[in-house]
Design an enzyme around this catalytic site. Sequence first.
Site, PDB file in Angstrom:
ATOM      1  N   SER A 181       0.828  -1.214   0.000  1.00 46.94           N
ATOM      2  CA  SER A 181       0.000   0.000   0.000  1.00 46.94           C
ATOM      3  C   SER A 181       0.856   1.256   0.000  1.00 46.94           C
ATOM      4  CB  SER A 181      -0.867   0.089   1.254  1.00 46.94           C
ATOM      5  OG  SER A 181      -1.314  -1.131   1.697  1.00 46.94           O
ATOM      6  N   HIS A 232      -2.021  -3.151  -6.841  1.00 44.68           N
ATOM      7  CA  HIS A 232      -2.610  -2.750  -5.558  1.00 44.68           C
ATOM      8  C   HIS A 232      -4.122  -2.975  -5.567  1.00 44.68           C
ATOM      9  CE1 HIS A 232      -3.440   0.629  -2.432  1.00 44.68           C
ATOM     10  NE2 HIS A 232      -3.235  -0.520  -1.835  1.00 44.68           N
ATOM     11  N   GLU A 254      -4.868  -0.698  -8.767  1.00 43.99           N
ATOM     12  CA  GLU A 254      -3.877   0.234  -9.299  1.00 43.99           C
ATOM     13  C   GLU A 254      -2.715  -0.600  -9.827  1.00 43.99           C
ATOM     14  OE1 GLU A 254      -4.197   4.292  -6.684  1.00 43.99           O
ATOM     15  OE2 GLU A 254      -3.410   2.574  -5.614  1.00 43.99           O
ATOM     16  N   ASN A 303      -4.824   6.350  -2.237  1.00 43.23           N
ATOM     17  CA  ASN A 303      -4.463   6.712  -0.858  1.00 43.23           C
ATOM     18  C   ASN A 303      -3.893   8.127  -0.772  1.00 43.23           C
ATOM     19  OD1 ASN A 303      -5.417   4.371   0.231  1.00 43.23           O
ATOM     20  ND2 ASN A 303      -3.447   3.315   0.194  1.00 43.23           N
TER      21      ASN A 303
HETATM   22  P1  NAD Z   1      -2.441  -9.675   6.958  1.00 41.66           P
HETATM   23  O1  NAD Z   1      -1.682  -9.406   8.194  1.00 41.66           O
HETATM   24  O2  NAD Z   1      -3.888 -10.038   7.021  1.00 41.66           O
HETATM   25  O3  NAD Z   1      -1.701 -10.869   6.130  1.00 41.66           O
HETATM   26  C1  NAD Z   1      -0.329 -10.931   5.921  1.00 41.66           C
HETATM   27  C2  NAD Z   1       0.056 -12.401   5.838  1.00 41.66           C
HETATM   28  O4  NAD Z   1       1.417 -12.492   5.363  1.00 41.66           O
HETATM   29  C3  NAD Z   1       0.010 -13.131   7.185  1.00 41.66           C
HETATM   30  O5  NAD Z   1      -0.820 -14.278   7.076  1.00 41.66           O
HETATM   31  C4  NAD Z   1       1.478 -13.510   7.423  1.00 41.66           C
HETATM   32  O6  NAD Z   1       1.637 -14.742   8.113  1.00 41.66           O
HETATM   33  C5  NAD Z   1       1.985 -13.604   5.995  1.00 41.66           C
HETATM   34  N1  NAD Z   1       3.452 -13.608   5.861  1.00 41.66           N
HETATM   35  C6  NAD Z   1       4.374 -12.903   6.543  1.00 41.66           C
HETATM   36  N2  NAD Z   1       5.617 -13.237   6.122  1.00 41.66           N
HETATM   37  C7  NAD Z   1       5.461 -14.189   5.135  1.00 41.66           C
HETATM   38  C8  NAD Z   1       6.358 -14.929   4.322  1.00 41.66           C
HETATM   39  N3  NAD Z   1       7.671 -14.794   4.435  1.00 41.66           N
HETATM   40  N4  NAD Z   1       5.843 -15.794   3.412  1.00 41.66           N
HETATM   41  C9  NAD Z   1       4.515 -15.955   3.294  1.00 41.66           C
HETATM   42  N5  NAD Z   1       3.615 -15.278   4.047  1.00 41.66           N
HETATM   43  C10 NAD Z   1       4.083 -14.402   4.958  1.00 41.66           C
HETATM   44  O7  NAD Z   1      -2.213  -8.391   6.036  1.00 41.66           O
HETATM   45  P2  NAD Z   1      -3.116  -7.875   4.808  1.00 41.66           P
HETATM   46  O8  NAD Z   1      -4.097  -6.875   5.309  1.00 41.66           O
HETATM   47  O9  NAD Z   1      -3.568  -9.046   4.018  1.00 41.66           O
HETATM   48  O10 NAD Z   1      -2.025  -7.039   3.984  1.00 41.66           O
HETATM   49  C11 NAD Z   1      -1.101  -7.673   3.126  1.00 41.66           C
HETATM   50  C12 NAD Z   1      -0.505  -6.641   2.174  1.00 41.66           C
HETATM   51  O11 NAD Z   1      -1.550  -6.016   1.419  1.00 41.66           O
HETATM   52  C13 NAD Z   1       0.255  -5.509   2.868  1.00 41.66           C
HETATM   53  O12 NAD Z   1       1.351  -5.142   2.070  1.00 41.66           O
HETATM   54  C14 NAD Z   1      -0.782  -4.389   2.904  1.00 41.66           C
HETATM   55  O13 NAD Z   1      -0.220  -3.107   2.968  1.00 41.66           O
HETATM   56  C15 NAD Z   1      -1.463  -4.614   1.578  1.00 41.66           C
HETATM   57  N6  NAD Z   1      -2.812  -4.028   1.481  1.00 41.66           N
HETATM   58  C16 NAD Z   1      -3.674  -4.122   2.550  1.00 41.66           C
HETATM   59  C17 NAD Z   1      -4.944  -3.567   2.440  1.00 41.66           C
HETATM   60  C18 NAD Z   1      -5.921  -3.652   3.598  1.00 41.66           C
HETATM   61  O14 NAD Z   1      -6.898  -2.890   3.627  1.00 41.66           O
HETATM   62  N7  NAD Z   1      -5.727  -4.560   4.546  1.00 41.66           N
HETATM   63  C19 NAD Z   1      -5.357  -2.945   1.245  1.00 41.66           C
HETATM   64  C20 NAD Z   1      -4.463  -2.907   0.160  1.00 41.66           C
HETATM   65  C21 NAD Z   1      -3.188  -3.447   0.294  1.00 41.66           C
END
Ligand code: NAD
Length: 282
Positions: free
Chosen positions: A119, A140, A152, A190
């Site tokens: 993000s 994204h 995006e 964002n």
């Molecule tokens: P989350 O915490 O729900 O999930 C992240 C997952 O990654 C966890 O299950 C964790 O165990 C796993 N992980 C960590 N290290 C790892 C590795 N080495 N190999 C495999 N898996 C691994 O987080 P999320 O909300 O799903 O966010 C994930 C990404 O998406 C982030 O970069 C976030 O910025 C982006 N994002 C989030 C949103 C939102 O609203 N939550 C929106 C757009 C983008």
Amino acid sequence: MSIQTIGIIGAGQMGSGIAQVCALAGLSVIMRDIDDAAVQRGINGVTTQLERAVSKEKITAVDKDGALGRITGTTDLARLAAADFLVEAATENLEVKRRILKEVDAIASPGAIIATNTSSISITKLAGSMSRPQQFIGLHFFNPVPVMALVEVIHGIQTGVDTVARTEELAKRIGKTPIRVKNSPGFVVNRILVPMINEAVFVLQEGQASAEAIDAGMTLGANHPIGPLALADLIGLDTCLAVMEVFYRDFNDSKYRPAPLLKEMVDAGYLGRKTGQGFYSY
Ligand code: NAD
């Protein structure tokens, strides 16, 4: 060559949503997380969402079973070698992402495109440590992935034109509308959305109106589906603050200074819905 198999790194909120939309579109999905419990949580999340979609008659039980049959969960990184498009959707941390991307870069097939769902982290910066920066791109998604139409597509200075075209084609195939964006802090959505939320916090802090009045102003007066303060509670106040801090630092422009009330609420642990207290109580 058309993309058939998607590799997803991270089975959290976003990774499982991406798995769901890709599998429903007929693609094979390999979803990797660090332990069996995290993988299973991701698969359970997709199953629950698909069952809900069946009960609302948005998809059939056959669609659901077909999609679930196309998703493989694993903790084994090497399984991702079978993917021709990979999406990193792990924890939002530069060092974690760098490490993951290095591992993925080493095992992914030579023609594979590697995308990140970050993000806020610079696509150019992440590409800098990869052996195939021309095949690296930002993709994204928005939360919840199955509901939100937009993606995006972010190109760093090293991203190849063919990589951009193939990524846009994939986005359309999974039912999303891509917008093409040059790498820059916060990309497009964002960059506009979070400073608006920050401004709403300034308005509240200055006592110009109550939280309810500010949100009513923006829902009824600007036709937003949700007011900025209720939205901040949904996103998480810590996330909103972190994004403003990135803008303030990376643009080096005082117009992005975080509202002091936003900082104070984060210091207090009032992070919004996830802690039960934000601008509203839950
Ligand atoms: P989350 O915490 O729900 O999930 C992240 C997952 O990654 C966890 O299950 C964790 O165990 C796993 N992980 C960590 N290290 C790892 C590795 N080495 N190999 C495999 N898996 C691994 O987080 P999320 O909300 O799903 O966010 C994930 C990404 O998406 C982030 O970069 C976030 O910025 C982006 N994002 C989030 C949103 C939102 O609203 N939550 C929106 C757009 C983008």
